[in-house]
Design a protein around this motif. Structure first.
Motif, PDB file in Angstrom:
ATOM      1  N   UNK A   1      35.484  35.071  -3.700  1.00 21.71           N
ATOM      2  CA  UNK A   1      34.105  34.259  -4.327  1.00 21.71           C
ATOM      3  C   UNK A   1      33.048  35.290  -4.114  1.00 21.71           C
ATOM      4  N   UNK A   2      32.586  35.764  -5.400  1.00 21.60           N
ATOM      5  CA  UNK A   2      31.277  36.529  -5.321  1.00 21.60           C
ATOM      6  C   UNK A   2      30.055  36.126  -5.610  1.00 21.60           C
ATOM      7  N   UNK A   3      29.951  34.715  -5.952  1.00 21.35           N
ATOM      8  CA  UNK A   3      28.644  34.107  -6.345  1.00 21.35           C
ATOM      9  C   UNK A   3      28.776  32.781  -5.752  1.00 21.35           C
ATOM     10  N   UNK A   4      27.541  32.221  -5.313  1.00 17.80           N
ATOM     11  CA  UNK A   4      27.660  31.139  -4.776  1.00 17.80           C
ATOM     12  C   UNK A   4      26.222  30.371  -5.089  1.00 17.80           C
ATOM     13  N   UNK A   5      26.130  29.212  -5.529  1.00 18.37           N
ATOM     14  CA  UNK A   5      24.918  28.265  -5.784  1.00 18.37           C
ATOM     15  C   UNK A   5      24.512  27.654  -4.730  1.00 18.37           C
ATOM     16  N   UNK A   6      23.291  27.397  -4.169  1.00 15.90           N
ATOM     17  CA  UNK A   6      23.116  26.483  -3.038  1.00 15.90           C
ATOM     18  C   UNK A   6      21.808  25.680  -3.308  1.00 15.90           C
ATOM     19  N   UNK A   7      21.661  24.640  -2.527  1.00 12.59           N
ATOM     20  CA  UNK A   7      20.562  23.927  -2.554  1.00 12.59           C
ATOM     21  C   UNK A   7      19.764  24.085  -1.363  1.00 12.59           C
ATOM     22  N   UNK A   8      18.672  24.340  -1.299  1.00 11.58           N
ATOM     23  CA  UNK A   8      18.063  24.714   0.142  1.00 11.58           C
ATOM     24  C   UNK A   8      16.884  23.763   0.080  1.00 11.58           C
ATOM     25  N   UNK A   9      16.933  22.863   1.308  1.00 14.02           N
ATOM     26  CA  UNK A   9      16.092  21.558   1.176  1.00 14.02           C
ATOM     27  C   UNK A   9      14.566  21.949   1.931  1.00 14.02           C
ATOM     28  N   UNK A  10      13.783  20.937   1.393  1.00 18.62           N
ATOM     29  CA  UNK A  10      12.271  20.974   1.947  1.00 18.62           C
ATOM     30  C   UNK A  10      12.456  20.201   3.271  1.00 18.62           C
ATOM     31  N   UNK A  32      16.710  25.516  -5.445  1.00 26.47           N
ATOM     32  CA  UNK A  32      18.085  26.209  -5.693  1.00 26.47           C
ATOM     33  C   UNK A  32      18.111  27.636  -5.705  1.00 26.47           C
ATOM     34  N   UNK A  33      19.315  28.249  -5.216  1.00 25.62           N
ATOM     35  CA  UNK A  33      19.162  29.668  -4.954  1.00 25.62           C
ATOM     36  C   UNK A  33      20.731  30.137  -5.516  1.00 25.62           C
ATOM     37  N   UNK A  34      21.002  31.137  -6.104  1.00 28.04           N
ATOM     38  CA  UNK A  34      22.150  31.909  -6.334  1.00 28.04           C
ATOM     39  C   UNK A  34      22.291  33.087  -5.598  1.00 28.04           C
ATOM     40  N   UNK A  35      23.156  33.413  -5.123  1.00 22.56           N
ATOM     41  CA  UNK A  35      23.619  34.610  -4.261  1.00 22.56           C
ATOM     42  C   UNK A  35      24.821  35.358  -4.709  1.00 22.56           C
ATOM     43  N   UNK A  36      24.695  36.477  -5.021  1.00 21.97           N
ATOM     44  CA  UNK A  36      25.731  37.361  -5.707  1.00 21.97           C
ATOM     45  C   UNK A  36      25.925  38.619  -5.116  1.00 21.97           C
ATOM     46  N   UNK A 299      17.718  13.663   4.975  1.00 22.51           N
ATOM     47  CA  UNK A 299      19.016  14.471   4.405  1.00 22.51           C
ATOM     48  C   UNK A 299      19.839  14.889   5.829  1.00 22.51           C
ATOM     49  N   UNK A 300      20.758  14.173   6.094  1.00 19.01           N
ATOM     50  CA  UNK A 300      21.425  14.750   7.198  1.00 19.01           C
ATOM     51  C   UNK A 300      22.431  16.006   7.330  1.00 19.01           C
ATOM     52  N   UNK A 301      22.682  16.426   5.842  1.00 18.74           N
ATOM     53  CA  UNK A 301      23.553  17.392   5.810  1.00 18.74           C
ATOM     54  C   UNK A 301      23.012  18.916   6.043  1.00 18.74           C
ATOM     55  N   UNK A 302      21.621  19.033   5.249  1.00 19.42           N
ATOM     56  CA  UNK A 302      20.906  20.362   5.295  1.00 19.42           C
ATOM     57  C   UNK A 302      21.320  21.233   4.117  1.00 19.42           C
ATOM     58  N   UNK A 303      21.299  22.404   4.292  1.00 15.68           N
ATOM     59  CA  UNK A 303      21.365  23.334   3.206  1.00 15.68           C
ATOM     60  C   UNK A 303      22.940  23.251   2.725  1.00 15.68           C
ATOM     61  N   UNK A 304      22.917  23.316   1.569  1.00 13.54           N
ATOM     62  CA  UNK A 304      24.631  23.071   1.082  1.00 13.54           C
ATOM     63  C   UNK A 304      24.877  23.871  -0.357  1.00 13.54           C
ATOM     64  N   UNK A 305      26.148  24.173  -0.493  1.00 14.53           N
ATOM     65  CA  UNK A 305      26.566  24.625  -1.601  1.00 14.53           C
ATOM     66  C   UNK A 305      26.610  23.614  -2.768  1.00 14.53           C
ATOM     67  N   UNK A 306      26.231  23.918  -3.881  1.00 17.64           N
ATOM     68  CA  UNK A 306      26.361  23.111  -5.091  1.00 17.64           C
ATOM     69  C   UNK A 306      27.007  23.696  -6.242  1.00 17.64           C
ATOM     70  N   UNK A 307      27.675  22.858  -7.031  1.00 14.17           N
ATOM     71  CA  UNK A 307      28.450  23.453  -8.293  1.00 14.17           C
ATOM     72  C   UNK A 307      27.659  24.135  -9.148  1.00 14.17           C
ATOM     73  N   UNK A 308      28.031  25.152  -9.901  1.00 13.89           N
ATOM     74  CA  UNK A 308      27.381  25.731 -10.834  1.00 13.89           C
ATOM     75  C   UNK A 308      27.117  24.891 -12.187  1.00 13.89           C
TER      76      UNK A 308
END
Lengths: 308, 308
Positions: A1-10, A32-36, A299-308
């Protein structure tokens, strides 16, 4: 995996009697953030949408936390960061914290999770410090871990996850005015009355007990702040009117989110949270001050990976 | 039933970071009391063994709380109270609280339980006030309910029962010196640093969480008092030596019991609690000050009826 999209909550920090230590995580508000991964060594912010923020990693909260982690591992490759910012900087709902945890969470995932969430939060503290000029984790911890978090200590960093009762919702209004962090700090007294401090920790201990036992009545009786609110509320226009409207509409409690200007309330059930929204809209509609309102489940999950 | 015999336990209040709000109940230390219905109206203290205390109901803690309850119901009969006192008055482990809850608990049993335990504690507050010159419930609540209790507020009285982890023991040393309540109060500052107050409620919230989760490591890291101990410990000879010996012997934490002079520690397991006893005996043996030591499980039951 070379790239990931995430949701970073308020997030909401300084939760009433939990000033400086208790925070909680929001569900429908965040960046939303993309890290590559890239061949070129270093940290590069390649895209920023939503707000005007610096691209130089050393000057950007997400870049500073990424650099702290990057220097700890010193890999033979680098990372690109894209930031799709929805949380307005300075709104008091953890905009910088979302950026700071986003980059390090994403990098950690791409690296196969060498660090645990407390270690990641320690890197994120460095980014947060760029924005707030001091090292604190009360927005970072709930963004990273979800739910309610208690930052027991900073040295060493110790974060406790406190249970979140089912059916707990937040309604948050962001009046679009600027409060300087320096002003919000300067207005706080250096000393407080011992009697008030006792009241505050009685309420705080009761709130922790109430979250463990899902006792909504006790949450209501504990969500008080006799120490900080009397000072900082002066910086927020119509604070008392908004708070009264929130409570009159059925909210369990209300207070200043972070150091303001946002005002948060907690409610049992989405219906009440929406009623609170309607009530405070009416208060602010007549003020001439722009505002926006969020209604969100905790939000009980916190920051998470989201689908592209 | 016209007569009842009860065991009214000793208690520790001002539990480190829980100053003024948190207490816990002891198992093997307490007073015995007999409460008896009589034809003659009124409250009569007919026997006191162990210590020299007044027989006039209006001047005796057990009598004052009994009178508060008696006046609320105004029956056409009266009560006799016998007190077999084992808890030394002024020792800092809730001697007056044991007397104050004992009479009203016993009377309530004989009357068929018209009052709940919070209501009974409200009557007991009146008795406690005779001894301590102010209305507080931080010894009364654990004596009445057992385990750990958090007095959330006095007006109205609200008491929370906090879970007690299995296998938690207290070791308590009572140096036989007198500390005047007025002196213990006068030594406290009116104001405290906000930064210390934040540390205190971070620890207190963490302790409540630790009791809910039976996290002994967190109990250890939370049992700190940065507000009151630095002042009141000055009134207790060899306090720092005793505390260090307790911690070195494996105690989770230690602090001043009530307003002193007793010093309490909490330990995981009876073996450690006994080791703590041995260690502090050595410290005090050389001081020339008389002392006694109690090793006891945390009492989760509180005040209770015992067989004759």
């Amino acid at each position: 995996m070379n790239e990931i999209k995430i949701f970073s909550p308020a997030t909401v920090a300084n939760v009433a009697c939990g000033f400086d230590v208790l925070g909680f995580c929001l569900d429908s508000v965040g960046d939303d953030m993309v890290i590559r991964k890239t061949d070129k060594k270093g940290i590069y912010i390649t895209k920023i949408e939503g707000f005007d923020l610096p691209f130089e990693a050393e000057l950007n909260v997400a870049g500073v936390s990424a650099l702290a982690m990057y220097e700890a591992i010193n890999p033979d490759f680098g990372f690109e960061i894209e930031i799709y910012k929805n949380i307005k900087p300075g709104s008091g709902i953890g905009s910088s914290a979302a950026s700071a945890v986003g980059s390090v969470f994403g990098m950690n995932e791409l690296l196969g999770r060498p660090f645990n969430k407390t270690q990641l939060t320690e890197f994120a503290v460095k980014g947060e410090a760029l924005a707030s000029k001091c090292e604190h984790a009360d927005n970072l911890a709930p963004a990273m871990l979800g739910g309610f978090t208690l930052v027991k200590s900073m040295q060493p960093l110790e974060i406790l996850q406190i249970p979140t009762p089912e059916d707990l919702y937040a309604t948050i209004i962001h009046p679009q005015i600027e409060i300087k962090t320096s002003e919000a700090r300067a207005i706080l007294p250096k000393d407080v009355a011992l009697s008030n401090a006792v009241t505050q920790w009685a309420n705080f201990g009761s709130l922790i007990h109430a979250l463990h036992t899902s006792d909504f009545g006790l949450i209501e009786r504990s969500l008080k702040d006799v120490i900080v609110e009397p000072y900082r509320s002066q910086l927020i226009p119509h604070y008392q009117d908004v708070k009264k409207a929130m409570l009159d509409a059925g909210a369990l409690g209300a207070g200043i989110s972070g150091s303001g200007p946002s005002i948060f309330s907690l409610s049992k059930g989405s219906e009440t949270a929406v009623n609170v929204k309607d009530a405070i809209e009416k208060v602010y509609a007549t003020t001439g001050i722009d505002f926006d309102i969020h209604v969100t489940k905790i939000n009980t999950e916190g920051i998470k990976i989201i689908d592209n």
